[in-house]
Design an enzyme around this catalytic site. Structure first.
Site, mmCIF file in Angstrom:
data_model
loop_
_atom_site.group_PDB
_atom_site.id
_atom_site.type_symbol
_atom_site.label_atom_id
_atom_site.label_comp_id
_atom_site.label_asym_id
_atom_site.label_seq_id
_atom_site.Cartn_x
_atom_site.Cartn_y
_atom_site.Cartn_z
ATOM 1 N N SER A 116 55.760 22.323 75.808
ATOM 2 C CA SER A 116 55.270 22.662 77.144
ATOM 3 C C SER A 116 55.327 24.176 77.301
ATOM 4 O O SER A 116 54.750 24.887 76.477
ATOM 5 C CB SER A 116 56.098 21.929 78.212
ATOM 6 O OG SER A 116 55.539 22.121 79.492
ATOM 7 N N THR A 117 56.040 24.689 78.296
ATOM 8 C CA THR A 117 56.068 26.126 78.573
ATOM 9 C C THR A 117 56.509 26.925 77.345
ATOM 10 O O THR A 117 57.573 26.682 76.794
ATOM 11 C CB THR A 117 57.018 26.424 79.747
ATOM 12 O OG1 THR A 117 56.643 25.621 80.854
ATOM 13 C CG2 THR A 117 56.957 27.892 80.124
ATOM 14 N N HIS A 172 51.604 20.306 76.961
ATOM 15 C CA HIS A 172 51.312 20.176 78.390
ATOM 16 C C HIS A 172 50.341 21.275 78.816
ATOM 17 O O HIS A 172 50.733 22.419 79.052
ATOM 18 C CB HIS A 172 52.593 20.272 79.212
ATOM 19 C CG HIS A 172 53.550 19.151 78.975
ATOM 20 N ND1 HIS A 172 54.870 19.194 79.351
ATOM 21 C CD2 HIS A 172 53.378 17.940 78.377
ATOM 22 C CE1 HIS A 172 55.466 18.070 79.019
ATOM 23 N NE2 HIS A 172 54.583 17.287 78.426
ATOM 24 N N MET A 192 59.678 22.881 79.831
ATOM 25 C CA MET A 192 60.458 22.425 80.978
ATOM 26 C C MET A 192 60.599 20.911 80.950
ATOM 27 O O MET A 192 59.748 20.189 80.434
ATOM 28 C CB MET A 192 59.747 22.818 82.272
ATOM 29 C CG MET A 192 59.911 24.263 82.658
ATOM 30 S SD MET A 192 59.200 24.591 84.285
ATOM 31 C CE MET A 192 57.487 24.789 83.842
ATOM 32 N N ASP A 207 60.590 15.645 78.820
ATOM 33 C CA ASP A 207 59.570 14.856 78.144
ATOM 34 C C ASP A 207 59.817 14.886 76.639
ATOM 35 O O ASP A 207 60.054 15.943 76.061
ATOM 36 C CB ASP A 207 58.177 15.402 78.456
ATOM 37 C CG ASP A 207 57.064 14.518 77.926
ATOM 38 O OD1 ASP A 207 57.293 13.311 77.750
ATOM 39 O OD2 ASP A 207 55.960 15.041 77.689
#
Length: 355
Positions: free
Chosen positions: A174-175, A201, A295, A298
């Site tokens: 993600s991030t 993401h 973040m 997941d």
């Protein structure tokens, strides 16, 4: 004693213990507008606002920032070109691109993320100022919460004893994930045939640019997943941004993609959890699951299923993560077989997948 402001900066109050923000934008109106969204919140301190990259580098030479809010189109060096220099000068500072040049789904946004930006945000307009402020504070909080760093772990790219050679590698991020993916994929030789599937993401509109970026970095074809697409050797497949990737076995021993749109327990779409759980069913001990910076949590439940099936779980280390939420959940729940920075994970893939 407070160091003098860099050229083009204006001095702003400091608060002890607050996350320190540097704004870099050639528009005085934009600098003031962005600062006004941050200043009421005591957990943040705008410590400088400068009009170009050289001024930002001068500021960082004598002062520090935890987070840099960076425009793209500026006189002299543009923001994307400046990313490597600012990351080096910032010595751990995270950079959020705040620009009209990086709309959601734009190639410039993906390019910025690939060059090390932690996140992107479209510059505010008067009619959308409330939404901008909310999004900005959310991103600042996420990066601020990840500031505590552990000591670096030994980067020994060794496959744990007893773990099988992979027939598929699944990566969740993600991030900060686009930059981490670039570091992981860059060492892989073109001769490596193990297929790689990625859930990152990102909105669906980003995916064509994201796939093109991975194609260039990894020097192998990268496709945006489609339903019933066959998993093929030597290729990368990325989740489409509005669906989960899962798999079904084929009669000839291969496997095909099945896209799902149901709500995942993590709330993410796409989600890493169903991808990991599905490769556990189809490949079991012959699957590797890798969780990179991001973040939330997941990937944790899917990693639990994959580990129970005998698969190998690898997590990015805290020191190199932009946000250690996702890999941190893997490590704190004793699911990781090995913890490494992305480049070392790439080296480990070579030793494990081509042995």
């Amino acid at each position: 004693m407070v160091p003098p402001a860099a050229p083009g900066a204006f001095p702003l109050a400091r608060r002890g213990g607050a996350t320190r923000i540097l704004i870099v934008d050639d528009s005085a109106v934009a600098r003031a507008l962005i600062a006004r969204q941050i200043e009421p919140h005591a957990r943040f301190a705008v410590v400088g606002a400068v009009s170009h990259v050289d001024a930002a580098l001068a500021f960082l030479a004598s002062d520090r920032a935890d987070i840099i809010l960076l425009d793209v189109a500026m006189p002299g060096m543009d923001g994307i070109t400046a990313l490597p220099s600012l990351l080096a000068a910032g010595q751990g500072a995270r950079i959020i691109i705040v620009s009209s040049s990086t709309p959601t789904g734009g190639a410039a946004a993906v390019q910025a993320l690939a060059h090390g930006a932690a996140d992107t945000l479209v510059k505010p307009r008067p009619q959308g100022l409330s939404d901008f402020a909310q999004a900005l504070l959310h991103k600042l909080d996420a990066l601020a919460l990840s500031d505590e760093r552990a000591a670096p772990l030994p980067s020994v790219p060794l496959l744990p004893i007893g773990h099988a050679r992979p027939e598929i590698i699944a990566i969740g991020a993600s991030t900060g994930g686009i930059h981490a993916l670039a570091q992981l994929l860059a060492p892989l030789p073109a001769t490596m045939t193990v297929p790689i599937v990625v859930t990152q993401h990102l909105p669906a509109s980003f995916m064509p640019f994201f796939a093109a970026q991975l194609t260039a970095v990894a020097r192998r074809p990268c496709d945006v997943a489609e339903d019933r697409m066959r998993v093929r050797p030597g290729r990368i497949i990325v989740a489409p941004g509005d669906a989960h990737i899962t798999f079904i076995p084929l009669a000839d021993g291969g496997a095909a993609i099945r896209l799902r749109h149901d709500r995942a327990s993590s709330g993410c779409l796409p989600s890493v959890d169903p991808m990991f759980a599905s490769i556990a069913e189809v490949w079991g001990t012959r699957a590797w699951g890798i969780v990179l910076t991001g973040m939330g949590r997941d990937g944790m439940e899917g990693a639990r299923v994959l580990k129970a099936a005998g698969g190998t779980i690898i997590a990015q280390d805290r020191e190199s993560s932009v946000v250690w939420g996702m890999p941190g959940a893997i490590v704190s729940n004793d699911l990781a077989d090995i913890v490494l920075p992305p480049g070392a994970i790439g080296t480990m893939i070579i030793t494990g997948a081509m042995a």
